[in-house]
Design an enzyme around this catalytic site. Sequence first.
Site, PDB file in Angstrom:
ATOM      1  N   LYS A  63      45.279  36.684  48.667  1.00  0.00           N
ATOM      2  CA  LYS A  63      44.040  37.044  49.350  1.00  0.00           C
ATOM      3  C   LYS A  63      43.129  35.817  49.371  1.00  0.00           C
ATOM      4  O   LYS A  63      42.390  35.591  50.326  1.00  0.00           O
ATOM      5  CB  LYS A  63      43.402  38.217  48.612  1.00  0.00           C
ATOM      6  CG  LYS A  63      42.344  38.934  49.367  1.00  0.00           C
ATOM      7  CD  LYS A  63      41.029  38.335  49.022  1.00  0.00           C
ATOM      8  CE  LYS A  63      39.884  39.234  49.296  1.00  0.00           C
ATOM      9  NZ  LYS A  63      38.680  38.663  48.686  1.00  0.00           N
ATOM     10  N   HIS A 112      40.658  45.745  40.202  1.00  0.00           N
ATOM     11  CA  HIS A 112      41.159  46.685  41.220  1.00  0.00           C
ATOM     12  C   HIS A 112      42.659  46.480  41.350  1.00  0.00           C
ATOM     13  O   HIS A 112      43.259  45.683  40.608  1.00  0.00           O
ATOM     14  CB  HIS A 112      40.419  46.486  42.543  1.00  0.00           C
ATOM     15  CG  HIS A 112      40.408  45.068  43.037  1.00  0.00           C
ATOM     16  ND1 HIS A 112      41.554  44.379  43.386  1.00  0.00           N
ATOM     17  CD2 HIS A 112      39.385  44.189  43.216  1.00  0.00           C
ATOM     18  CE1 HIS A 112      41.240  43.170  43.777  1.00  0.00           C
ATOM     19  NE2 HIS A 112      39.936  43.006  43.675  1.00  0.00           N
ATOM     20  N   HIS A 117      44.223  42.940  41.339  1.00  0.00           N
ATOM     21  CA  HIS A 117      44.451  42.368  40.006  1.00  0.00           C
ATOM     22  C   HIS A 117      45.644  43.059  39.337  1.00  0.00           C
ATOM     23  O   HIS A 117      46.486  42.398  38.718  1.00  0.00           O
ATOM     24  CB  HIS A 117      43.218  42.567  39.118  1.00  0.00           C
ATOM     25  CG  HIS A 117      41.941  42.014  39.682  1.00  0.00           C
ATOM     26  ND1 HIS A 117      40.917  42.812  40.138  1.00  0.00           N
ATOM     27  CD2 HIS A 117      41.520  40.738  39.862  1.00  0.00           C
ATOM     28  CE1 HIS A 117      39.913  42.053  40.556  1.00  0.00           C
ATOM     29  NE2 HIS A 117      40.249  40.789  40.405  1.00  0.00           N
ATOM     30  N   SER A 168      38.472  43.720  47.234  1.00  0.00           N
ATOM     31  CA  SER A 168      37.646  42.692  46.620  1.00  0.00           C
ATOM     32  C   SER A 168      36.643  43.411  45.736  1.00  0.00           C
ATOM     33  O   SER A 168      36.139  44.485  46.112  1.00  0.00           O
ATOM     34  CB  SER A 168      36.898  41.894  47.692  1.00  0.00           C
ATOM     35  OG  SER A 168      35.841  41.153  47.098  1.00  0.00           O
ATOM     36  N   GLY A 205      46.228  35.606  43.541  1.00  0.00           N
ATOM     37  CA  GLY A 205      46.437  36.415  44.748  1.00  0.00           C
ATOM     38  C   GLY A 205      46.364  35.597  46.020  1.00  0.00           C
ATOM     39  O   GLY A 205      45.523  34.698  46.149  1.00  0.00           O
TER      40      GLY A 205
HETATM   41  P1  AMP Z   1      38.751  37.551  41.233  1.00  0.00           P
HETATM   42  O1  AMP Z   1      38.512  38.482  40.081  1.00  0.00           O
HETATM   43  O2  AMP Z   1      38.204  38.051  42.522  1.00  0.00           O
HETATM   44  O3  AMP Z   1      38.383  36.138  40.917  1.00  0.00           O
HETATM   45  O4  AMP Z   1      40.314  37.542  41.459  1.00  0.00           O
HETATM   46  C1  AMP Z   1      41.204  37.279  40.414  1.00  0.00           C
HETATM   47  C2  AMP Z   1      42.568  37.104  40.997  1.00  0.00           C
HETATM   48  O5  AMP Z   1      42.948  38.278  41.705  1.00  0.00           O
HETATM   49  C3  AMP Z   1      42.654  35.948  41.993  1.00  0.00           C
HETATM   50  O6  AMP Z   1      43.888  35.291  41.847  1.00  0.00           O
HETATM   51  C4  AMP Z   1      42.563  36.659  43.315  1.00  0.00           C
HETATM   52  O7  AMP Z   1      43.187  35.949  44.360  1.00  0.00           O
HETATM   53  C5  AMP Z   1      43.310  37.931  43.018  1.00  0.00           C
HETATM   54  N1  AMP Z   1      42.922  38.965  43.973  1.00  0.00           N
HETATM   55  C6  AMP Z   1      41.669  39.361  44.293  1.00  0.00           C
HETATM   56  N2  AMP Z   1      41.703  40.293  45.268  1.00  0.00           N
HETATM   57  C7  AMP Z   1      43.007  40.484  45.586  1.00  0.00           C
HETATM   58  C8  AMP Z   1      43.698  41.302  46.515  1.00  0.00           C
HETATM   59  N3  AMP Z   1      43.062  42.132  47.333  1.00  0.00           N
HETATM   60  N4  AMP Z   1      45.042  41.229  46.557  1.00  0.00           N
HETATM   61  C9  AMP Z   1      45.711  40.378  45.732  1.00  0.00           C
HETATM   62  N5  AMP Z   1      45.121  39.587  44.824  1.00  0.00           N
HETATM   63  C10 AMP Z   1      43.781  39.623  44.758  1.00  0.00           C
END
Ligand code: AMP
Length: 293
Positions: free
Chosen positions: A142, A28, A31, A178, A140
């Site tokens: 987040k 999204h 990322h 998310s 992120g």
């Molecule tokens: P994930 O795929 O959820 O493991 O996230 C991969 C990376 O994207 C991680 O570093 C997360 O912190 C970041 N990330 C996920 N959601 C967001 C968001 N809403 N804003 C910024 N970074 C994000």
Amino acid sequence: MQVVHTFAEARDTTGVDLALVPTMGYLHEGHLSLIEKAKAETSVVCVSIFVNPTQFDVAADLSSYPRDLERDLALCEAAGVDTVLVPSAEEVYPEPLDPIDPGPAAEGMEGAHRPGHFEGVATVVHRFLTALDPHHAYFGRKDAQQVAVIRTMAAEHGLDVEIVPGSTVREQDGLALSSRNVRLGLDRARAVGISESLFAAADAAEAGERSAAGLQALVELELQVRGLQPEYVTLADAVWMKPVGEVHREAVLATAVPVGGVRLIDNIVLAPAGPGVVVDRGVRLDRPSILYR
Ligand code: AMP
């Protein structure tokens, strides 16, 4: 763009500035903002897509985690990514692989509520960083506690990598993006109450409230009137993620809230500025997220 399945293929041997953006896929704009930042600051960007089983403390969360590799590859291609690394579990976890201690930043909040989660995160990120040897790795805000755990882990192990945090990206109404949001269904309407409650505390902080007791109680009350019950609401220092009594250096006000069957986390970042406090609420999209496309 090359799509590869082993660390050896993804490693850069030409000595250029390599950036790693680790993800679990179902991409999204959160990322994509990390990818964009990495592209602007480095010369070769590698996005990894790996749904890491060891960081899931609930089996149903792992099995229902959204996956769509074709969609992710198209988004990476459009974003100008150089390499997408899609490793197998055997590539990531060769036997024997010792677990990595996530350290003191992992003790509270998410660490306290998700046993083993940060050990899984620290172990998989340590593996990626040592096997790929990037100059920069993007994460992120987040997941603020994750950033703290990875930073302290990288320092503890002497890894020669700069950990670069990126802003939290939010939907138009404020809900933090998310991949799990696609599982919310009718609970989507209630989920926005999480960011609304944090933003109420942001308003209070900007109006002079600096105490943990005041800010946490306000978030709890705002969640309660929206029919939401948090697992925790904590003001913690941004480096060690230890609870603090007031905002006297950079701090995060963080919460985890189950909404229907989906557990969501969110936070705002507060920093003292002169007599007052400035709040980083992240950035909002100006159109609906690609998550629902
Ligand atoms: P994930 O795929 O959820 O493991 O996230 C991969 C990376 O994207 C991680 O570093 C997360 O912190 C970041 N990330 C996920 N959601 C967001 C968001 N809403 N804003 C910024 N970074 C994000």
